[in-house]
Every structure is written in structure tokens, then in C-alpha cells.
Design a protein around this motif. Sequence first.
Motif, PDB file in Angstrom:
ATOM      1  N   GLN A 226       0.822  -1.202   0.000  1.00 45.89           N
ATOM      2  CA  GLN A 226       0.000   0.000   0.000  1.00 45.89           C
ATOM      3  C   GLN A 226       0.861   1.259   0.000  1.00 45.89           C
ATOM      4  OE1 GLN A 226      -3.339   0.051  -0.269  1.00 45.89           O
ATOM      5  NE2 GLN A 226      -3.274   2.301  -0.348  1.00 45.89           N
ATOM      6  N   GLN A 227       1.953   1.192   0.724  1.00 48.26           N
ATOM      7  CA  GLN A 227       2.857   2.341   0.754  1.00 48.26           C
ATOM      8  C   GLN A 227       3.517   2.544  -0.609  1.00 48.26           C
ATOM      9  OE1 GLN A 227       6.055   2.016   3.600  1.00 48.26           O
ATOM     10  NE2 GLN A 227       6.366   4.237   3.687  1.00 48.26           N
TER      11      GLN A 227
ATOM     12  N   ASP B 200       0.919   4.144  -2.860  1.00 48.83           N
ATOM     13  CA  ASP B 200       0.758   5.563  -2.539  1.00 48.83           C
ATOM     14  C   ASP B 200       1.938   6.381  -3.040  1.00 48.83           C
ATOM     15  OD1 ASP B 200      -1.611   4.900  -1.354  1.00 48.83           O
ATOM     16  OD2 ASP B 200      -0.792   4.827   0.700  1.00 48.83           O
TER      17      ASP B 200
ATOM     18  N   LYS C 276       1.556   7.308  -6.601  1.00 45.80           N
ATOM     19  CA  LYS C 276       0.573   8.368  -6.841  1.00 45.80           C
ATOM     20  C   LYS C 276       1.040   9.726  -6.311  1.00 45.80           C
ATOM     21  CE  LYS C 276      -3.249   5.077  -6.508  1.00 45.80           C
ATOM     22  NZ  LYS C 276      -4.489   4.716  -5.759  1.00 45.80           N
TER      23      LYS C 276
END
Length: 238
Positions: free
Chosen positions: A48-49, A52, A55
Motif C-alpha cells: 500500500q505504501q 501511494d 501516486k
Amino acid sequence: MAEENNSDSSTSESEISACSSKYDPMKALYSKKTVLPVKNAPAYETVQQYEDAQKMASILPVGSGQLVQKREEEKKAKKAEEERLLQEKNKQRFERFQLPTPVRKEKKSRNLLTRIDAMRGPLAVLKECVDKRLRIKVITRHATGVRGVLHATLVAFDKQWNLALSDVLEVWKRKGVRKRKVPPGLCTPVEKGTASKIFPVPVVTETPVGGGVWECTRHIPQMMMRGEHVIIINVVER
């Protein structure tokens, strides 16, 4: 050890290669033959990191402590600059509505010595006598007329002409006392007190000048002369 060697031997390059379709992440994690496809690649704690970070560029990988510290310092400097600009803007905005702040003057202590330094006019002559330690002549009076003369050195004075004198020579005249009968009770001598032991009473020298008049003289080390008893002051020496 044998099991580990067997596992490495059984592991093929296709299973530990990230570009292969047979890629096995568990074998790649525990194998010593695993080669990273990109050296110095950034490491993230979770998937998830990583997503992110793709993005938003503000998310940094693990091990970038210096970049994080630099970013925090930049944030603090930017915040301080914004606060300064806001205070300057508010100051300019409300400056026209503010009244001038009164400035409190420092209160100077006033005493006899400071007043002497500021004396003007006739009292300035007395100030010169104090500074140069000049001898003066003071003519004094009593309730009905002239009492006598003082020759002294002026130490201090004030605007009411009260004088502090030193090394005083006092000269005055008086009429001779007629002989009269003294009551017996007044003939008893009185013992001298402690004041006479600390500071002896000045000796008065009497000289007849004729016509039943005596001239009296005495020397006093220090004297306070009230201004109401002063008639005139002359400077004896310059």
C-alpha cells in the motif's frame, strides 16, 4: 545446512527471477542466489505504501532519514515565514487605528545635592562658594534687629537660604548684665550631662567695648543656620 544447500540446488533461476513467469516470491526471499534487478532500489514497508508513493511523490521509502529531516526543516521554515508575513500584514492593517504609545520618562531622584547643581541667579554665587570652599560672612538677626556676624565656610544650602556651615567664628554684642539677687534655689550647680562629654560646649570669650556693651566671640565646628535669620551674605575671599 544440508537442507539449505539442497533447497538452493533445487531452486532454478526462473523461480527467483522477478521477470520470469515462474517467479516464486518465497524462494526468492530465502534464496542466496537472488539478484535484485535494480540496484539501490527504494524499499517500502507495505504494498500500500508503494502504491501511494507511485501516486504521491511526498511518500519517501525506508532509509531516507536525511530527506525526511530536510523536509521537516523546510516545513518549519515555511511556517515561520508565513507567520511573519501574517504579523506584518496585521501590523500594517491596524497601524492607522493605533494611538501613539506614551513614552514614560525616567524619573530622576531629586535631593539637596542635585538641586544645588541646578541653582541659577544669586544662589549660583553660593554654589561657587561650595565648590571652591570659599569663606563667607553672614550677618544674622533676631526678633528686634541685627544679632551678629558669622565667618564660616559654606558646605550646603537650599532655596530657603538655610545654610550648613563649618569652621564658624561667631561674633555678637550684648549689654552687660546688672547685678541682681539670685534666689537660693538657683545657686545649686547642675552636673554636666553626656552631651557635653561627647561634644563640648563652645567657650565664649567676652571683651568689654565700653558703654556697658560686651563683644562675645566663640568658635563652632559645625552649624545649621535657618534662612529666616539671614540678613545678607558676603563673599570674604575669592
